[in-house]
Design a protein around this motif. Structure first.
Motif, PDB file in Angstrom:
ATOM      1  N   TYR A  14       0.817  -1.210   0.000  1.00  0.00           N
ATOM      2  CA  TYR A  14       0.000   0.000   0.000  1.00  0.00           C
ATOM      3  C   TYR A  14       0.857   1.269   0.000  1.00  0.00           C
ATOM      4  CZ  TYR A  14      -4.034   2.947   1.217  1.00  0.00           C
ATOM      5  OH  TYR A  14      -5.018   3.894   1.223  1.00  0.00           O
ATOM      6  N   PHE A  17       2.083   1.794  -3.470  1.00  0.00           N
ATOM      7  CA  PHE A  17       0.941   2.197  -4.294  1.00  0.00           C
ATOM      8  C   PHE A  17       0.628   3.681  -4.115  1.00  0.00           C
ATOM      9  CE2 PHE A  17      -3.552   2.893  -5.069  1.00  0.00           C
ATOM     10  CZ  PHE A  17      -3.701   2.326  -6.322  1.00  0.00           C
ATOM     11  N   MET A  18       0.599   4.105  -2.859  1.00  0.00           N
ATOM     12  CA  MET A  18       0.304   5.522  -2.602  1.00  0.00           C
ATOM     13  C   MET A  18       1.396   6.419  -3.183  1.00  0.00           C
ATOM     14  SD  MET A  18      -1.401   5.701   1.186  1.00  0.00           S
ATOM     15  CE  MET A  18      -0.190   4.727   2.045  1.00  0.00           C
ATOM     16  N   MET A  21       0.769   6.871  -6.659  1.00  0.00           N
ATOM     17  CA  MET A  21      -0.378   7.787  -6.768  1.00  0.00           C
ATOM     18  C   MET A  21       0.026   9.244  -6.516  1.00  0.00           C
ATOM     19  SD  MET A  21      -3.512   6.488  -7.381  1.00  0.00           S
ATOM     20  CE  MET A  21      -4.709   7.509  -6.508  1.00  0.00           C
ATOM     21  N   VAL A  49     -22.115   2.822   1.211  1.00  0.00           N
ATOM     22  CA  VAL A  49     -20.849   2.493   1.861  1.00  0.00           C
ATOM     23  C   VAL A  49     -20.535   3.611   2.846  1.00  0.00           C
ATOM     24  CG1 VAL A  49     -18.381   2.070   1.559  1.00  0.00           C
ATOM     25  CG2 VAL A  49     -19.997   1.253  -0.181  1.00  0.00           C
ATOM     26  N   PHE A  62     -24.173   4.647  -4.262  1.00  0.00           N
ATOM     27  CA  PHE A  62     -24.041   4.481  -5.711  1.00  0.00           C
ATOM     28  C   PHE A  62     -24.932   3.333  -6.189  1.00  0.00           C
ATOM     29  CE2 PHE A  62     -20.643   1.983  -3.740  1.00  0.00           C
ATOM     30  CZ  PHE A  62     -20.777   0.749  -4.365  1.00  0.00           C
ATOM     31  N   TYR A  70     -16.120  10.625  -6.391  1.00  0.00           N
ATOM     32  CA  TYR A  70     -15.597  10.205  -5.095  1.00  0.00           C
ATOM     33  C   TYR A  70     -14.248  10.877  -4.912  1.00  0.00           C
ATOM     34  CZ  TYR A  70     -13.558   7.071  -1.540  1.00  0.00           C
ATOM     35  OH  TYR A  70     -12.959   6.571  -0.421  1.00  0.00           O
ATOM     36  N   LEU A  72     -10.620  10.795  -2.794  1.00  0.00           N
ATOM     37  CA  LEU A  72      -9.757  10.063  -1.876  1.00  0.00           C
ATOM     38  C   LEU A  72      -9.488  10.927  -0.649  1.00  0.00           C
ATOM     39  CD1 LEU A  72      -7.206   8.579  -4.443  1.00  0.00           C
ATOM     40  CD2 LEU A  72      -9.268   7.531  -3.491  1.00  0.00           C
ATOM     41  N   TRP A  82     -18.981   1.126 -10.130  1.00  0.00           N
ATOM     42  CA  TRP A  82     -18.821  -0.271  -9.740  1.00  0.00           C
ATOM     43  C   TRP A  82     -19.769  -1.137 -10.560  1.00  0.00           C
ATOM     44  CZ3 TRP A  82     -15.135  -1.913  -6.419  1.00  0.00           C
ATOM     45  CH2 TRP A  82     -14.661  -1.068  -5.402  1.00  0.00           C
ATOM     46  N   PHE A  93     -12.391   3.589 -12.126  1.00  0.00           N
ATOM     47  CA  PHE A  93     -12.454   5.025 -11.850  1.00  0.00           C
ATOM     48  C   PHE A  93     -11.379   5.735 -12.645  1.00  0.00           C
ATOM     49  CE2 PHE A  93     -14.466   2.854  -8.394  1.00  0.00           C
ATOM     50  CZ  PHE A  93     -15.543   3.668  -8.079  1.00  0.00           C
ATOM     51  N   ARG A 106     -13.391  -5.731  -5.066  1.00  0.00           N
ATOM     52  CA  ARG A 106     -13.631  -6.302  -3.749  1.00  0.00           C
ATOM     53  C   ARG A 106     -14.113  -7.725  -3.948  1.00  0.00           C
ATOM     54  NH1 ARG A 106     -16.654  -0.819  -2.018  1.00  0.00           N
ATOM     55  NH2 ARG A 106     -14.960   0.127  -0.817  1.00  0.00           N
ATOM     56  N   TYR A 117      -6.281  -2.750  -5.444  1.00  0.00           N
ATOM     57  CA  TYR A 117      -6.198  -1.484  -6.167  1.00  0.00           C
ATOM     58  C   TYR A 117      -5.159  -1.620  -7.265  1.00  0.00           C
ATOM     59  CZ  TYR A 117      -7.884   0.188  -1.594  1.00  0.00           C
ATOM     60  OH  TYR A 117      -8.564   0.361  -0.428  1.00  0.00           O
TER      61      TYR A 117
HETATM   62  C1  MYR Z   1     -16.619   2.830  -2.071  1.00  0.00           C
HETATM   63  O1  MYR Z   1     -17.277   1.939  -2.611  1.00  0.00           O
HETATM   64  O2  MYR Z   1     -15.978   2.625  -1.034  1.00  0.00           O
HETATM   65  C2  MYR Z   1     -16.584   4.180  -2.670  1.00  0.00           C
HETATM   66  C3  MYR Z   1     -15.890   4.265  -3.946  1.00  0.00           C
HETATM   67  C4  MYR Z   1     -14.454   3.830  -3.924  1.00  0.00           C
HETATM   68  C5  MYR Z   1     -13.704   4.308  -5.135  1.00  0.00           C
HETATM   69  C6  MYR Z   1     -12.387   3.704  -5.387  1.00  0.00           C
HETATM   70  C7  MYR Z   1     -11.449   3.789  -4.265  1.00  0.00           C
HETATM   71  C8  MYR Z   1     -10.028   3.676  -4.674  1.00  0.00           C
HETATM   72  C9  MYR Z   1      -9.180   3.885  -3.472  1.00  0.00           C
HETATM   73  C10 MYR Z   1      -7.710   3.956  -3.769  1.00  0.00           C
HETATM   74  C11 MYR Z   1      -6.939   4.294  -2.529  1.00  0.00           C
HETATM   75  C12 MYR Z   1      -5.572   4.757  -2.883  1.00  0.00           C
HETATM   76  C13 MYR Z   1      -5.054   5.818  -1.992  1.00  0.00           C
HETATM   77  C14 MYR Z   1      -3.884   6.494  -2.612  1.00  0.00           C
END
Ligand code: MYR
Length: 131
Positions: A14, A17-18, A21, A49, A62, A70, A72, A82, A93, A106, A117
């Protein structure tokens, strides 16, 4: 079923990954201990959610296949949707700031919810247990 209360137990890759990002080191360190909890409630093709962490508490609603916005925890804005594919919840996304795609899914594995992710070829997982 994805319904219920989930609490993050561990993450894989993670931090990297961040970093890909573009999240800075300070925020990455905070995010490593964000104590993320999600409550998922599915009613047909509609989902609610509830997300709570050290950063914020929000509720997202949603409908499968319908695009929504959405943000972050660091403010990066996404839009996408989704869908269900087999036993997976699959999200596609795109970032509003650079147009790049962020895919996520998920799936329930045993008694855990595994969220994967994918961004720019880098994959991470966060694994949740029922809370
Ligand atoms: C949900 O269903 O929880 C809401 C929509 C989620 C959208 C996608 C989330 C991607 C998260 C990536 C986290 C990375 C942080 C840098």
């Amino acid at each position: 079923t994805f319904n219920g209360n989930w609490k993050v137990d561990r993450s894989e890759n993670y931090d990297t990954f961040m970093e890909v990002m573009g999240v800075n080191i300070m925020k990455r360190k905070l995010a490593a201990h964000d104590n993320l909890k999600i409550t998922i409630q599915q009613d047909g093709d509609k989902f609610s959610v509830k997300e709570s962490s050290t950063f914020r508490t929000i509720e997202i609603n949603f409908t499968l296949g319908v695009s929504f916005d959405y943000a972050l925890a660091d403010g990066t804005e996404l839009s996408g949707s989704w869908v269900i594919e087999g036993d997976k919840l699959v999200g596609t996304f795109s970032r509003k700031d650079n147009g790049k795609q962020l895919k996520t899914h998920r799936v329930i594995v045993g008694d855990e919810l595994v969220q994967t992710y994918l961004y720019e070829g880098t994959e991470a997982k966060r694994i949740f247990k029922r809370a």
